[in-house]
Design a protein around this motif. Sequence first.
Motif, short mmCIF file in Angstrom:
data_model
loop_
_atom_site.label_atom_id
_atom_site.label_comp_id
_atom_site.label_asym_id
_atom_site.label_seq_id
_atom_site.Cartn_x
_atom_site.Cartn_y
_atom_site.Cartn_z
N SER A 107 13.29 -12.86 9.12
CA SER A 107 14.17 -11.79 8.61
C SER A 107 15.65 -12.09 8.82
N PRO A 108 16.18 -13.14 8.23
CA PRO A 108 17.61 -13.39 8.38
C PRO A 108 18.42 -12.31 7.67
N LYS A 109 19.68 -12.18 8.05
CA LYS A 109 20.56 -11.15 7.48
C LYS A 109 20.66 -11.23 5.95
N PHE A 110 20.63 -12.47 5.42
CA PHE A 110 20.85 -12.64 3.97
C PHE A 110 19.64 -12.27 3.12
N LEU A 111 18.47 -12.06 3.76
CA LEU A 111 17.26 -11.85 2.99
C LEU A 111 17.09 -10.40 2.56
N ARG A 112 16.91 -10.17 1.26
CA ARG A 112 16.51 -8.83 0.80
C ARG A 112 15.03 -8.91 0.45
N ARG A 113 14.23 -7.97 0.99
CA ARG A 113 12.80 -7.96 0.70
C ARG A 113 12.53 -7.04 -0.49
N TYR A 114 11.89 -7.60 -1.52
CA TYR A 114 11.62 -6.84 -2.74
C TYR A 114 10.18 -6.30 -2.76
N ALA A 115 9.37 -6.72 -1.81
CA ALA A 115 7.99 -6.22 -1.73
C ALA A 115 7.49 -6.45 -0.31
N ASP A 116 6.39 -5.75 0.00
CA ASP A 116 5.78 -5.93 1.32
C ASP A 116 4.35 -6.41 1.08
N LEU A 117 4.24 -7.60 0.49
CA LEU A 117 2.92 -8.08 0.08
C LEU A 117 1.99 -8.31 1.27
N SER A 118 2.54 -8.60 2.44
CA SER A 118 1.64 -8.83 3.57
C SER A 118 0.87 -7.55 3.89
N SER A 119 1.52 -6.37 3.79
CA SER A 119 0.80 -5.11 4.03
C SER A 119 -0.24 -4.86 2.94
N ILE A 120 0.15 -5.14 1.69
CA ILE A 120 -0.77 -4.91 0.57
C ILE A 120 -2.00 -5.81 0.71
N ILE A 121 -1.76 -7.08 1.05
CA ILE A 121 -2.87 -8.03 1.19
C ILE A 121 -3.74 -7.64 2.39
N ASN A 122 -3.08 -7.26 3.47
CA ASN A 122 -3.82 -6.87 4.68
C ASN A 122 -4.74 -5.69 4.40
N ASN A 123 -4.19 -4.70 3.68
CA ASN A 123 -4.96 -3.50 3.33
C ASN A 123 -6.16 -3.86 2.45
N ALA A 124 -5.92 -4.71 1.43
CA ALA A 124 -6.99 -5.11 0.51
C ALA A 124 -8.08 -5.87 1.27
N LEU A 125 -7.67 -6.75 2.16
CA LEU A 125 -8.65 -7.54 2.90
C LEU A 125 -9.49 -6.65 3.82
N GLY A 126 -8.83 -5.67 4.43
CA GLY A 126 -9.55 -4.74 5.31
C GLY A 126 -10.59 -3.95 4.54
N ARG A 127 -10.21 -3.50 3.32
CA ARG A 127 -11.16 -2.72 2.51
C ARG A 127 -12.33 -3.58 2.06
N TYR A 128 -12.05 -4.85 1.71
CA TYR A 128 -13.11 -5.78 1.30
C TYR A 128 -14.10 -5.98 2.46
N ILE A 129 -13.55 -6.22 3.64
CA ILE A 129 -14.42 -6.45 4.81
C ILE A 129 -15.32 -5.22 5.04
N ASP A 130 -14.70 -4.03 4.97
CA ASP A 130 -15.47 -2.79 5.15
C ASP A 130 -16.57 -2.68 4.11
N ASP A 131 -16.22 -2.94 2.86
CA ASP A 131 -17.20 -2.80 1.76
C ASP A 131 -18.36 -3.77 1.92
N VAL A 132 -18.05 -5.01 2.37
CA VAL A 132 -19.12 -5.99 2.58
C VAL A 132 -20.01 -5.54 3.74
N LYS A 133 -19.38 -5.11 4.83
CA LYS A 133 -20.13 -4.73 6.03
C LYS A 133 -21.01 -3.51 5.80
#
Length: 273
Positions: free
Chosen positions: A236-262
Amino acid sequence: MSTNTSDNLRKVTTRRLIEMKERGEKIAMLTSYDYSMARLVDQAGIDVILVGDSASNVMAGNITTLPITLDQMIYHAKSVVKGTQRALVVCDMPFGSYQGNSKEALASAIRIMKESHAEAVKIEGGAEIRESIERILCAGIPVMGHLGLTPQSINKFGTYAVRARSEQEAEKLVADAHLLEEIGCFALVLEKIPAELATRVASELTIPVIGIGAGGGVDGQVLVAHDMLGINNGFSPKFLRRYADLSSIINNALGRYIDDVKTGDFPNASEQY
Ligand code: KIV
């Protein structure tokens, strides 16, 4: 896709980037290292795709950009070229592929162009690698320069802090920028330097100056796609602007997939043959 539709279809060339600077039109550049990301980035209307040696950090998990090899850069660039129709594809020359002597530098640049079909190379450094840049240019290979923070020299400087804060270093950077323009580079990246200095360089040069952490007074901006999309959220350097939070989106999707499989919810009746 960005709004200027006719320009979205025209192939971007080195000549066109210079025309963009002449018209005062800003240049948008982003990294990609693989086919799928390059397709998304290209379809969005990015002007230049940089196959950065930051692939060493982002793709391979190395601490610095030094370990990535010429073969690995060619592999990444080849995949990016296949996913790109409009953007100019520029490939970084990795550490060790051009500093030795100009003959080796030319051989490395020729391999990148011949094997990956990238359209230009980017090289870190100024006067000290002049001979290598000139030899590459003589072969008809467009070169993008890179001054300021040059991550391949991290072991010399020992820090990723802002460069060229002293008058002496700033004057060397300005002299190197003029040299790179004079010998024929088509564009220049300025990384992590004071905005005022970058603005001065951009106003003195006729070739486009693309900044990363160099303020808004330059001719364009470049970011690492994984950083601005929030895939790599540990940086997170000062010059960086974040346009999305894909790590949260991916994390959420992966969690739901794991739940659905289990739970046996996936696959359901309509998801099987
Ligand atoms: O390797 C890279 O991604 C770069 C940009 C940060 C300019 O050189």
